[in-house]
Scaffold this motif. Sequence first.
Motif, mmCIF file in Angstrom:
data_model
loop_
_atom_site.group_PDB
_atom_site.id
_atom_site.type_symbol
_atom_site.label_atom_id
_atom_site.label_comp_id
_atom_site.label_asym_id
_atom_site.label_seq_id
_atom_site.Cartn_x
_atom_site.Cartn_y
_atom_site.Cartn_z
ATOM 1 N N TYR A 248 83.983 24.464 39.204
ATOM 2 C CA TYR A 248 83.283 25.725 39.483
ATOM 3 C C TYR A 248 83.559 26.239 40.892
ATOM 4 C CZ TYR A 248 80.904 25.979 35.062
ATOM 5 O OH TYR A 248 80.654 26.128 33.729
ATOM 6 N N ASP A 249 83.694 25.344 41.857
ATOM 7 C CA ASP A 249 83.886 25.848 43.221
ATOM 8 C C ASP A 249 85.289 26.398 43.442
ATOM 9 O OD1 ASP A 249 85.282 23.520 43.279
ATOM 10 O OD2 ASP A 249 84.226 22.630 44.987
ATOM 11 N N MET A 250 86.177 26.263 42.443
ATOM 12 C CA MET A 250 87.524 26.838 42.582
ATOM 13 C C MET A 250 87.713 28.081 41.701
ATOM 14 S SD MET A 250 89.912 23.479 42.732
ATOM 15 C CE MET A 250 91.428 24.413 42.857
ATOM 16 N N ARG A 251 86.671 28.463 40.989
ATOM 17 C CA ARG A 251 86.850 29.580 40.053
ATOM 18 C C ARG A 251 86.653 30.931 40.726
ATOM 19 N NH1 ARG A 251 85.061 28.178 34.081
ATOM 20 N NH2 ARG A 251 85.579 25.974 34.115
ATOM 21 N N ARG A 252 87.485 31.878 40.313
ATOM 22 C CA ARG A 252 87.274 33.281 40.699
ATOM 23 C C ARG A 252 87.235 34.065 39.386
ATOM 24 N NH1 ARG A 252 92.160 34.210 43.708
ATOM 25 N NH2 ARG A 252 91.380 36.321 44.048
ATOM 26 N N ASP A 253 86.061 33.955 38.749
ATOM 27 C CA ASP A 253 85.890 34.442 37.372
ATOM 28 C C ASP A 253 85.512 35.932 37.386
ATOM 29 O OD1 ASP A 253 84.755 35.126 34.874
ATOM 30 O OD2 ASP A 253 84.262 33.022 34.462
ATOM 31 N N ALA A 254 86.465 36.769 36.980
ATOM 32 C CA ALA A 254 86.259 38.223 37.057
ATOM 33 C C ALA A 254 85.175 38.688 36.082
ATOM 34 C CB ALA A 254 87.574 38.941 36.768
ATOM 35 N N LEU A 255 85.080 38.031 34.944
ATOM 36 C CA LEU A 255 84.069 38.449 33.964
ATOM 37 C C LEU A 255 82.667 38.207 34.505
ATOM 38 C CD1 LEU A 255 83.250 39.482 31.173
ATOM 39 C CD2 LEU A 255 83.412 37.133 30.347
ATOM 40 N N LEU A 256 82.483 37.082 35.208
ATOM 41 C CA LEU A 256 81.142 36.822 35.758
ATOM 42 C C LEU A 256 80.807 37.827 36.863
ATOM 43 C CD1 LEU A 256 80.950 32.923 35.747
ATOM 44 C CD2 LEU A 256 80.044 34.554 34.087
ATOM 45 N N GLY A 257 81.805 38.217 37.648
ATOM 46 C CA GLY A 257 81.564 39.248 38.670
ATOM 47 C C GLY A 257 81.154 40.567 38.020
ATOM 48 N N ALA A 258 81.847 40.908 36.931
ATOM 49 C CA ALA A 258 81.518 42.161 36.229
ATOM 50 C C ALA A 258 80.132 42.069 35.600
ATOM 51 C CB ALA A 258 82.571 42.435 35.159
ATOM 52 N N SER A 259 79.814 40.906 35.041
ATOM 53 C CA SER A 259 78.520 40.747 34.367
ATOM 54 C C SER A 259 77.377 40.840 35.375
ATOM 55 C CB SER A 259 78.449 39.394 33.645
ATOM 56 O OG SER A 259 79.560 39.256 32.804
ATOM 57 N N GLU A 260 77.566 40.172 36.519
ATOM 58 C CA GLU A 260 76.514 40.224 37.535
ATOM 59 C C GLU A 260 76.349 41.666 38.047
ATOM 60 O OE1 GLU A 260 77.009 37.142 40.533
ATOM 61 O OE2 GLU A 260 75.265 37.898 41.635
ATOM 62 N N SER A 261 77.466 42.380 38.123
ATOM 63 C CA SER A 261 77.402 43.788 38.551
ATOM 64 C C SER A 261 76.615 44.618 37.532
ATOM 65 C CB SER A 261 78.805 44.374 38.698
ATOM 66 O OG SER A 261 79.556 43.619 39.608
ATOM 67 N N ALA A 262 76.829 44.355 36.250
ATOM 68 C CA ALA A 262 76.105 45.112 35.211
ATOM 69 C C ALA A 262 74.603 44.877 35.341
ATOM 70 C CB ALA A 262 76.603 44.710 33.825
ATOM 71 N N LEU A 263 74.221 43.640 35.642
ATOM 72 C CA LEU A 263 72.794 43.350 35.827
ATOM 73 C C LEU A 263 72.256 44.067 37.078
ATOM 74 C CD1 LEU A 263 72.788 39.556 34.898
ATOM 75 C CD2 LEU A 263 71.739 41.429 33.597
ATOM 76 N N ALA A 264 73.090 44.130 38.105
ATOM 77 C CA ALA A 264 72.664 44.831 39.335
ATOM 78 C C ALA A 264 72.467 46.321 39.052
ATOM 79 C CB ALA A 264 73.700 44.620 40.442
#
Length: 429
Positions: A248-264
């Motif tokens: 997990y500390d090496m991941r740069r997961d674009a989908l999670l960034g997009a998902s967190e943005s949608a929640l924001a």
Amino acid sequence: MTRLAGLDPADLATAARRIMARCDELARVSAADGAITRVYLSPEHARVNALAAEWMREAGMTTRQDAAGNQLGLLPAADPDVPSLMLGSHLDTVIDAGRYDGIVGVLMAIEAVRLLRRRDDAGQWRSTLRFGIEVAAFSDEEGTRFGKALLGSSAVAGTWDNAWWDLEDAGGVSLRDAFREFGLDPSRIGEAARRPGELVGYLEAHIEQGPELDRRGESLAVVSSIASARRFQILVEGESRHAGGTPYDMRRDALLGASESALAVERLCRAEHHIIGTVGQLEAFPGAVNVVPGEARFSLDLRGEFDGARDAVWSGISREIDAIMGRRGLRWQAHEVHSAPAVFCDPLLQDVVREGIVAGTGAKDPVTLFSPAGHDGMALGTVAPVGMLFLRNPDGISHHPAESVSAGDVALGLRALVEAIAHISAEPA
Ligand code: GLV
Ligand code: MN
Ligand code: MN
């Protein structure tokens, strides 16, 4: 208050039944089996234009398709050189749409013409009013195909932007090429434009697309203003790597960034009055079950009652997305594909719509609503005064196959629309 003699309830009921049957007929013109999807410059667009043109001619209008693929019909006044009142709405749809959004407004406009026509001495149909009536069946209100909404009505308003020619649909077809495939000439787009003063006004009937009238047990409302809107396509870039082998500390997961943005987006917009943000599209790439998504794309549809408040919320969302992407080691960029300012309905046209509702329904104090949904009037507002009439939309469900409106409300709405038009005609020119 102007009341029209000769508006027979039986005629209104017949007209409402015809409108409902025609909504069903248009619903069968779709690119998808068992669902309604009809986008700009498609074969289905051509087919509904042909049907609308046939119904316009049957109501006594002369017809033409304009340089942006809008279907127009005209019932001239006795003096063909006086400006016309434009009525209308749109015939395009979202994906898997209902059958009334836009469509019912076009069909009500055609029926209004039928109720406001007479034959002249030469046997030609003319308007009974001091102005002609033009019916516009706009070709692209939703922006389903090219992302940019209000293309048809923007051409009529004379606000077409040549940068739009390079917009592409999901299959990579540019707007320019789609015009040519449809048989339209992009270089003639300016011919669709109307000049200020050329129209008496623009009046549109539309289902509410929200629950207010249904909750209040009312059939019709006057619209005070239409929300300002911006639409963005947002690209998030990270890194695609092995789903099992990447800690997990090496991941740069674009989908999670997009998902967190949608929640924001939801959190920031909910905190504001009359601001609505929606992430309606979200895709992950490469889209494999065992790969951390290295890229994601999502859309943002942002609306507000006032442009300034909407823009301030967009600034807040941008700052929040910056923070999210920073924490997750991602890059992002937003491409704005649509922007339309809020449009305030003309005070006089609000009054006549109110008078129309009073005359048509006997309501003492008609409901007035702000429209968070977008409408062709947003574009027309730059070239003509705009008025709108809302019809109750049971359960407020729209952009969905279960979207509905009752024949009774359509009959009441038609009466109110015709009364409102007569009221405009009674005003000094
Ligand atoms: C159109 O219906 C819109 O509001 O997006
Ligand atoms: Mn609509
Ligand atoms: Mn719509």
